[in-house]
Write a protein that holds these residues in place. Sequence first.
Motif, short mmCIF file in Angstrom:
data_model
loop_
_atom_site.label_atom_id
_atom_site.label_comp_id
_atom_site.label_asym_id
_atom_site.label_seq_id
_atom_site.Cartn_x
_atom_site.Cartn_y
_atom_site.Cartn_z
N GLU A 136 0.84 -1.20 0.00
CA GLU A 136 0.00 0.00 0.00
C GLU A 136 0.88 1.26 0.00
O GLU A 136 0.60 2.22 -0.71
CB GLU A 136 -0.92 0.00 1.24
N HIS A 137 1.96 1.20 0.78
CA HIS A 137 2.80 2.40 0.93
C HIS A 137 3.47 2.82 -0.38
O HIS A 137 3.67 4.01 -0.61
CB HIS A 137 3.86 2.16 2.01
N HIS A 138 3.79 1.86 -1.24
CA HIS A 138 4.45 2.23 -2.51
C HIS A 138 3.48 2.86 -3.50
O HIS A 138 3.87 3.74 -4.27
CB HIS A 138 5.11 1.00 -3.14
N ILE A 202 8.71 7.68 12.77
CA ILE A 202 9.74 8.49 12.10
C ILE A 202 9.51 8.48 10.58
O ILE A 202 9.61 9.51 9.91
CB ILE A 202 11.15 7.96 12.46
N HIS A 203 9.16 7.29 10.07
CA HIS A 203 8.88 7.13 8.64
C HIS A 203 7.67 7.99 8.25
O HIS A 203 7.69 8.68 7.22
CB HIS A 203 8.63 5.64 8.38
N LYS A 204 6.63 7.97 9.09
CA LYS A 204 5.43 8.80 8.83
C LYS A 204 5.81 10.29 8.77
O LYS A 204 5.37 11.01 7.87
CB LYS A 204 4.39 8.55 9.94
N SER A 206 8.55 11.49 7.87
CA SER A 206 9.31 11.79 6.65
C SER A 206 8.39 12.00 5.44
O SER A 206 8.83 12.48 4.40
CB SER A 206 10.35 10.69 6.37
N HIS A 207 7.12 11.59 5.58
CA HIS A 207 6.14 11.82 4.51
C HIS A 207 5.20 12.98 4.83
O HIS A 207 4.28 13.24 4.06
CB HIS A 207 5.30 10.56 4.29
N THR A 208 5.38 13.61 5.99
CA THR A 208 4.45 14.66 6.42
C THR A 208 5.06 16.03 6.13
O THR A 208 6.11 16.37 6.68
CB THR A 208 4.16 14.50 7.94
N HIS A 230 15.93 12.55 1.99
CA HIS A 230 16.70 11.30 2.01
C HIS A 230 15.77 10.11 1.70
O HIS A 230 16.09 9.25 0.88
CB HIS A 230 17.33 11.15 3.40
N HIS A 231 14.59 10.09 2.32
CA HIS A 231 13.68 8.95 2.14
C HIS A 231 13.03 8.94 0.75
O HIS A 231 12.62 7.88 0.26
CB HIS A 231 12.61 8.94 3.23
N ARG A 232 12.97 10.11 0.10
CA ARG A 232 12.39 10.16 -1.26
C ARG A 232 13.14 9.25 -2.22
O ARG A 232 12.57 8.75 -3.19
CB ARG A 232 12.41 11.60 -1.80
N HIS A 234 14.11 6.28 -1.76
CA HIS A 234 13.52 4.93 -1.77
C HIS A 234 12.24 4.89 -2.61
O HIS A 234 11.90 3.84 -3.18
CB HIS A 234 13.20 4.48 -0.34
N HIS A 235 11.54 6.01 -2.69
CA HIS A 235 10.24 6.01 -3.37
C HIS A 235 10.32 6.15 -4.89
O HIS A 235 9.31 6.35 -5.55
CB HIS A 235 9.32 7.06 -2.76
N VAL A 236 11.53 6.06 -5.43
CA VAL A 236 11.68 5.99 -6.88
C VAL A 236 11.43 4.54 -7.29
O VAL A 236 12.11 3.64 -6.80
CB VAL A 236 13.11 6.40 -7.32
ZN ZN Z 1 8.04 5.83 2.70
#
Ligand code: ZN
Length: 287
Positions: A136-138, A202-204, A206-208, A230-232, A234-236
């Motif tokens: 779901e997260h991806h 922490i992950h949440k 990074s998306h807020t 930094h976390h963006r 991973h979302h590629v």
């Molecule tokens: Zn994420």
Amino acid sequence: MAASVLSPVKTEAQIINNSMLEEDPNDNSATNEEEKIKPRWGPYHKGAKELAGLYSRGKRMQEIVCVCICITLMVMNLYFMALHFKFEKVTTIFLVALAGIFTADFASGLVHWAADTWGSVELPILGKNFIRPFREHHIDPTSITRHDFIETNGDNFMLTIPGLTYMTYHFCFKTNDEVQNNYYWFSYLYLLAIFVSLTNQIHKWSHTYFGLPRWVTLLQDLHIILPKRHHRIHHVAPHETYFCITTGWLNYPLEKLAFWTTLEWLIELVTGCRPRADDFKWAQKRE
Ligand SMILES: [Zn+2]
Ligand SMILES: [Zn+2]
């Protein structure tokens, strides 16, 4: 954008540039007429809607119970740690606590990588309950920002319960000398448990992008916890690197070592399973 196994190491700047050019998970812009009508990512994606609907009452109950047990054990262990604290041990305690944080970051990467890369939502018990949120997260990276405290943190709190119970047992039933002999080990374990339990919060964060408290954005800016930019990386798509989501400290060295691609290459060689086959299947779902 299929990346080959053992592909050359990408620099952080290159990956960020690619992510901006090719795949912004929050961006619903599209290139052809059909894609303009149907958003590629987000809460209206067919796969995302189906996955969100699989969050059951039983799963919710399991999360509530785990959060309650975990917080109780954390408070009890904090009290015992303070009770047995000796100031002359402070330097070593700091170092082992830091090792605990590094371990939590690595563990977050390992679990995230395993759930993203292998298995499927169809697997009994594990699939619907533990692999589903990763899929779901991806395809809907913003869904995590709409999850409440229980849904965000339930699974991570659950993971820390055995370690925290082990600590509480020792504090309650062992002699003072035995507790002192194990104090460094407990300091390591306690920080590991705290950071493992906080990983998805922490992950949440990074998306807020709006409404975060100043102290959270300060921790992100100082890279004490996972920063947004930094976390963006991973979302590629196809989501094949930067799996560590606690502090993200190990992402760059693991990318340099080609750690995840080597591991995937070995597993594919032995089992014949293709990495991210299930993740790709969910991303392809259309109305
Ligand atoms: Zn994420
Ligand atoms: Zn992922």
